[in-house]
Design a protein around this motif. Structure first.
Motif, PDB file in Angstrom:
ATOM      1  N   PHE A  24      -6.936  17.055 -11.128  1.00 55.67           N
ATOM      2  CA  PHE A  24      -6.516  15.947 -10.255  1.00 55.67           C
ATOM      3  C   PHE A  24      -5.969  16.414  -8.906  1.00 55.67           C
ATOM      4  O   PHE A  24      -5.638  15.582  -8.053  1.00 55.67           O
ATOM      5  CB  PHE A  24      -5.459  15.080 -10.957  1.00 55.67           C
ATOM      6  CG  PHE A  24      -6.038  14.038 -11.885  1.00 55.67           C
ATOM      7  CD1 PHE A  24      -6.664  14.415 -13.073  1.00 55.67           C
ATOM      8  CD2 PHE A  24      -5.968  12.690 -11.585  1.00 55.67           C
ATOM      9  CE1 PHE A  24      -7.203  13.467 -13.935  1.00 55.67           C
ATOM     10  CE2 PHE A  24      -6.506  11.730 -12.433  1.00 55.67           C
ATOM     11  CZ  PHE A  24      -7.126  12.121 -13.610  1.00 55.67           C
ATOM     12  N   VAL A  57      -7.055   8.470   8.762  1.00 59.26           N
ATOM     13  CA  VAL A  57      -7.674   8.361  10.087  1.00 59.26           C
ATOM     14  C   VAL A  57      -6.860   7.360  10.892  1.00 59.26           C
ATOM     15  O   VAL A  57      -6.686   6.207  10.469  1.00 59.26           O
ATOM     16  CB  VAL A  57      -9.136   7.876   9.992  1.00 59.26           C
ATOM     17  CG1 VAL A  57      -9.752   7.801  11.387  1.00 59.26           C
ATOM     18  CG2 VAL A  57      -9.950   8.790   9.100  1.00 59.26           C
ATOM     19  N   LYS A  91       5.843   4.849  -5.994  1.00 56.00           N
ATOM     20  CA  LYS A  91       4.610   5.128  -6.740  1.00 56.00           C
ATOM     21  C   LYS A  91       4.321   3.911  -7.614  1.00 56.00           C
ATOM     22  O   LYS A  91       5.219   3.459  -8.340  1.00 56.00           O
ATOM     23  CB  LYS A  91       4.838   6.371  -7.627  1.00 56.00           C
ATOM     24  CG  LYS A  91       3.573   6.997  -8.154  1.00 56.00           C
ATOM     25  CD  LYS A  91       2.890   7.854  -7.123  1.00 56.00           C
ATOM     26  CE  LYS A  91       1.696   8.581  -7.757  1.00 56.00           C
ATOM     27  NZ  LYS A  91       0.823   9.146  -6.718  1.00 56.00           N
ATOM     28  N   PRO A  92       3.096   3.365  -7.576  1.00 50.15           N
ATOM     29  CA  PRO A  92       2.811   2.187  -8.403  1.00 50.15           C
ATOM     30  C   PRO A  92       3.113   2.454  -9.876  1.00 50.15           C
ATOM     31  O   PRO A  92       2.724   3.488 -10.407  1.00 50.15           O
ATOM     32  CB  PRO A  92       1.307   1.970  -8.212  1.00 50.15           C
ATOM     33  CG  PRO A  92       0.983   2.664  -6.955  1.00 50.15           C
ATOM     34  CD  PRO A  92       1.932   3.816  -6.834  1.00 50.15           C
ATOM     35  N   HIS A 147      -7.473  17.664  -6.522  1.00 51.83           N
ATOM     36  CA  HIS A 147      -8.388  17.302  -5.437  1.00 51.83           C
ATOM     37  C   HIS A 147      -8.114  15.882  -4.943  1.00 51.83           C
ATOM     38  O   HIS A 147      -8.006  15.643  -3.747  1.00 51.83           O
ATOM     39  CB  HIS A 147      -9.844  17.426  -5.909  1.00 51.83           C
ATOM     40  CG  HIS A 147     -10.199  18.813  -6.343  1.00 51.83           C
ATOM     41  ND1 HIS A 147     -10.666  19.765  -5.467  1.00 51.83           N
ATOM     42  CD2 HIS A 147     -10.117  19.426  -7.551  1.00 51.83           C
ATOM     43  CE1 HIS A 147     -10.871  20.895  -6.124  1.00 51.83           C
ATOM     44  NE2 HIS A 147     -10.545  20.718  -7.390  1.00 51.83           N
ATOM     45  N   ILE A 148      -8.018  14.944  -5.877  1.00 53.31           N
ATOM     46  CA  ILE A 148      -7.813  13.550  -5.462  1.00 53.31           C
ATOM     47  C   ILE A 148      -6.411  13.374  -4.869  1.00 53.31           C
ATOM     48  O   ILE A 148      -6.193  12.534  -3.996  1.00 53.31           O
ATOM     49  CB  ILE A 148      -8.084  12.556  -6.631  1.00 53.31           C
ATOM     50  CG1 ILE A 148      -8.451  11.178  -6.083  1.00 53.31           C
ATOM     51  CG2 ILE A 148      -6.925  12.435  -7.571  1.00 53.31           C
ATOM     52  CD1 ILE A 148      -9.746  11.106  -5.351  1.00 53.31           C
ATOM     53  N   ASP A 149      -5.460  14.191  -5.343  1.00 53.17           N
ATOM     54  CA  ASP A 149      -4.107  14.142  -4.746  1.00 53.17           C
ATOM     55  C   ASP A 149      -4.173  14.446  -3.249  1.00 53.17           C
ATOM     56  O   ASP A 149      -3.496  13.816  -2.438  1.00 53.17           O
ATOM     57  CB  ASP A 149      -3.177  15.159  -5.426  1.00 53.17           C
ATOM     58  CG  ASP A 149      -2.801  14.736  -6.836  1.00 53.17           C
ATOM     59  OD1 ASP A 149      -2.957  13.546  -7.174  1.00 53.17           O
ATOM     60  OD2 ASP A 149      -2.368  15.619  -7.615  1.00 53.17           O
ATOM     61  N   LYS A 150      -5.007  15.429  -2.895  1.00 55.01           N
ATOM     62  CA  LYS A 150      -5.151  15.796  -1.474  1.00 55.01           C
ATOM     63  C   LYS A 150      -5.955  14.735  -0.719  1.00 55.01           C
ATOM     64  O   LYS A 150      -5.600  14.347   0.401  1.00 55.01           O
ATOM     65  CB  LYS A 150      -5.873  17.141  -1.338  1.00 55.01           C
ATOM     66  CG  LYS A 150      -5.143  18.310  -1.965  1.00 55.01           C
ATOM     67  CD  LYS A 150      -4.112  18.861  -1.010  1.00 55.01           C
ATOM     68  CE  LYS A 150      -3.516  20.150  -1.558  1.00 55.01           C
ATOM     69  NZ  LYS A 150      -2.389  20.607  -0.748  1.00 55.01           N
ATOM     70  N   ILE A 151      -7.052  14.316  -1.343  1.00 53.85           N
ATOM     71  CA  ILE A 151      -7.960  13.374  -0.665  1.00 53.85           C
ATOM     72  C   ILE A 151      -7.246  12.065  -0.329  1.00 53.85           C
ATOM     73  O   ILE A 151      -7.417  11.520   0.760  1.00 53.85           O
ATOM     74  CB  ILE A 151      -9.215  13.128  -1.551  1.00 53.85           C
ATOM     75  CG1 ILE A 151     -10.103  14.378  -1.565  1.00 53.85           C
ATOM     76  CG2 ILE A 151      -9.995  11.900  -1.076  1.00 53.85           C
ATOM     77  CD1 ILE A 151     -11.155  14.401  -2.657  1.00 53.85           C
ATOM     78  N   GLU A 152      -6.425  11.567  -1.245  1.00 56.22           N
ATOM     79  CA  GLU A 152      -5.812  10.247  -0.989  1.00 56.22           C
ATOM     80  C   GLU A 152      -4.764  10.300   0.117  1.00 56.22           C
ATOM     81  O   GLU A 152      -4.339   9.261   0.624  1.00 56.22           O
ATOM     82  CB  GLU A 152      -5.222   9.658  -2.269  1.00 56.22           C
ATOM     83  CG  GLU A 152      -3.912  10.242  -2.701  1.00 56.22           C
ATOM     84  CD  GLU A 152      -3.281   9.462  -3.865  1.00 56.22           C
ATOM     85  OE1 GLU A 152      -4.020   8.894  -4.679  1.00 56.22           O
ATOM     86  OE2 GLU A 152      -2.044   9.445  -3.938  1.00 56.22           O
ATOM     87  N   LYS A 153      -4.349  11.491   0.496  1.00 54.20           N
ATOM     88  CA  LYS A 153      -3.357  11.609   1.578  1.00 54.20           C
ATOM     89  C   LYS A 153      -4.013  11.716   2.958  1.00 54.20           C
ATOM     90  O   LYS A 153      -3.336  11.657   3.983  1.00 54.20           O
ATOM     91  CB  LYS A 153      -2.456  12.820   1.333  1.00 54.20           C
ATOM     92  CG  LYS A 153      -1.476  12.610   0.180  1.00 54.20           C
ATOM     93  CD  LYS A 153      -0.513  13.770   0.055  1.00 54.20           C
ATOM     94  CE  LYS A 153       0.591  13.474  -0.956  1.00 54.20           C
ATOM     95  NZ  LYS A 153       0.103  13.217  -2.305  1.00 54.20           N
ATOM     96  N   LEU A 154      -5.338  11.900   2.990  1.00 54.79           N
ATOM     97  CA  LEU A 154      -6.034  12.018   4.277  1.00 54.79           C
ATOM     98  C   LEU A 154      -5.992  10.679   5.007  1.00 54.79           C
ATOM     99  O   LEU A 154      -6.046   9.617   4.377  1.00 54.79           O
ATOM    100  CB  LEU A 154      -7.486  12.461   4.059  1.00 54.79           C
ATOM    101  CG  LEU A 154      -7.654  13.825   3.395  1.00 54.79           C
ATOM    102  CD1 LEU A 154      -9.122  14.065   3.047  1.00 54.79           C
ATOM    103  CD2 LEU A 154      -7.133  14.948   4.295  1.00 54.79           C
ATOM    104  N   THR A 159       0.846  -1.192   0.000  1.00 55.48           N
ATOM    105  CA  THR A 159       0.000   0.000   0.000  1.00 55.48           C
ATOM    106  C   THR A 159       0.888   1.250   0.000  1.00 55.48           C
ATOM    107  O   THR A 159       2.046   1.182   0.406  1.00 55.48           O
ATOM    108  CB  THR A 159      -0.920   0.009   1.232  1.00 55.48           C
ATOM    109  OG1 THR A 159      -0.143  -0.265   2.395  1.00 55.48           O
ATOM    110  CG2 THR A 159      -1.990  -1.058   1.122  1.00 55.48           C
ATOM    111  N   LEU A 160       0.334   2.373  -0.464  1.00 50.16           N
ATOM    112  CA  LEU A 160       1.150   3.591  -0.555  1.00 50.16           C
ATOM    113  C   LEU A 160       1.688   3.971   0.815  1.00 50.16           C
ATOM    114  O   LEU A 160       2.854   4.336   0.955  1.00 50.16           O
ATOM    115  CB  LEU A 160       0.326   4.748  -1.122  1.00 50.16           C
ATOM    116  CG  LEU A 160      -0.227   4.564  -2.537  1.00 50.16           C
ATOM    117  CD1 LEU A 160      -0.869   5.848  -3.017  1.00 50.16           C
ATOM    118  CD2 LEU A 160       0.867   4.126  -3.486  1.00 50.16           C
TER     119      LEU A 160
END
Lengths: 308, 161
Positions: free
Chosen positions: B132, B143, B95-96, B134-141, B33-34
């Motif tokens: 892109f 929990v 990076k894959p 937006h998704i660059d930021k979202i995938e780094k969030l 996984t990343l």
């Protein structure tokens, strides 16, 4: 069969390598290249790996955001790299059910999304939720408002998690796209860098897969059986996480009442809520009733009160 | 045991985290996984002991259902989900798909040489209307497991069982 395999293999190798193979003067480098290509054939034909799904998911997710004019909640915080507000709450609920889904691996389940699970609340008056491949899940503000409890929200998110875990989006990809491009992909497998032509061919595949996935999400919908499976597994996941599985029934009952209002994005791409309820009715007796504590009711109200 | 930890334990048990320990025997696994988490106990709800990234190699000492007890190269020990790793030592780019020429034979064997940053770049260049970032930021969030455990405890999730 062997000859067919050789022809297929030869098609992916350079002319110089093939000439050497024909003349019997095979070098160690040729064997190494052929080995890489054969391994590539095996892996690509077996399945779409999480690494491939990741790129499909990123592009599908970006298309979903674009269809909503990039309007989603808590955007400023997300741009700072933070989870806050409703988005933090939805991610907490979503990650709890995703964790429950990942704890048990069923036959045919996808491997873990390599970028993890991410939940985004997009602004829309249509009641809907979408699962892009790779663990990117979207729920509309209307759907969040339609849910009457955290447990109902958990069930909606569990339905979407089930789509990802079972690889339903990938099932919408036309098989001919993969069959048609394998050799193109493989031509790149043993090389140091992709040529512009190879990038173009792979881009054509990516375009096709994204289009198939978006068609399923926004136009055609998934098959009825796929939706019923996501409902059944969603209930199972929610129950395993510790949420009230009956909340799925309550959400679908609300959805059934909304059916005639035209607010339901779900309705264009999902089976009728009444059909889904009828299917689920067979499943529900095996789940014990769960008493939802008041603290969960109150935090849900607090969390979503800002959703307009 | 506090009320919070009790509910976390109840949920962990409900999620099937407990089970028979089986020896794995000094195996090396690779994070696929990343980003990944080495967690204090074999549960997605456990606090994070160490963060790892794609390509990191971990030594695995034992297995408990779908969790491996691992040690990082820095010597930190904890548990990682089997779904987050490849069950052997392989060279994976961060990076894959890597960059141009950045893919190892291991990666070709594991994932094929399909989509990659350069293929995505091509797709983006043919769709300049798509943003892109937006998704660059979202995938780094992210929990944290500890936050999830608190969320479960505070909401008494599973408390009705």
């Amino acid at each position: 069969m062997r000859r067919l395999a050789f022809v297929a293999l030869a098609a992916t190798l350079s002319c110089a390598t093939v000439d050497r193979i024909r003349s019997g003067n095979i070098t160690a480098s040729d064997i190494q290249t052929a080995t890489k290509v054969v391994k590539g054939i095996q892996s690509l034909n077996e399945e779409i790996r999480p690494e491939q799904e990741y790129y499909v998911g990123r592009s599908v997710a970006t298309n979903i955001l674009a269809k909503h004019d990039y309007k989603y909640l808590d955007k400023a915080a997300i741009e700072r790299g933070d989870l806050s507000g409703v988005t933090r709450y939805v991610n907490d609920v979503g990650n709890v059910v995703a964790a429950a889904a990942m704890e048990t691996h069923r036959d045919g389940d996808r491997p873990a999304p390599i970028a993890g699970w991410h939940f985004v609340v997009v602004e829309s008056d249509l009641i809907n939720a979408f699962a892009a491949p790779g663990g990117f899940i979207f729920i509309t503000t209307a759907a969040v408002k339609t849910a009457r409890s955290e447990d109902e929200l958990a069930c909606v998110l569990a339905h979407e998690v089930a789509h990802v875990v079972r690889g339903h989006a990938l099932g919408n990809i036309q098989k001919s796209r993969l069959a048609g491009v394998s050799s193109d992909v493989l031509q790149a497998a043993g090389r140091e860098a992709l040529s512009p032509e190879q990038v173009n061919q792979l881009n054509g595949l990516l375009e096709g897969i994204i289009q198939d996935t978006l068609d399923a999400l926004f136009v055609k919908g998934y098959s009825r059986d796929t939706e019923f499976e996501a409902d059944r597994l969603g209930v199972e996941i929610a129950a395993r996480a510790g949420y009230d599985p009956q909340a799925m029934t309550r959400f679908l009952q609300t959805l059934a009442k909304e059916q005639d209002t035209g607010k339901g994005g779900f309705f264009a791409t999902h089976p009728a809520a009444t059909d889904r309820l009828a299917k689920l009715a067979n499943e529900m007796p095996k789940y014990a009733a769960v008493t939802v504590p008041k603290v969960r009711v109150s935090r849900f109200k607090t969390a979503i009160e800002t959703v307009r | 045991m506090t009320r919070r930890t009790m509910w976390a334990a109840v949920l962990a048990a409900a999620l099937g985290a407990s089970g028979v320990v089986a020896a794995q025997g000094g195996k090396t696994v690779t994070v696929q996984t990343l980003t990944g988490k080495v967690q204090k106990t074999p549960s997605f709800l456990a606090p994070t002991v160490a963060k790892v990234v794609r390509g990191d190699q971990l030594s695995s000492l034992e297995q408990q259902k779908d969790w491996l007890r691992v040690t990082t190269k820095d010597g930190q020990s904890g548990w990682i989900s089997k779904a987050s790793v490849v069950d052997k030592a392989v060279a994976l780019s961060t990076k894959p798909g890597g960059g141009a020429g950045g893919v190892s034979e291991d990666e070709v064997a594991l994932a094929g040489r399909g989509f990659s940053p350069e293929v995505e770049a091509k797709y983006r260049s043919t769709h300049p209307d798509l943003d892109f970032s937006h998704i660059d930021k979202i995938e780094k969030l992210d929990v944290d497991g500890g936050e999830l455990a608190k969320f479960v405890a505070d909401g008494k999730i599973g408390g009705g069982k």
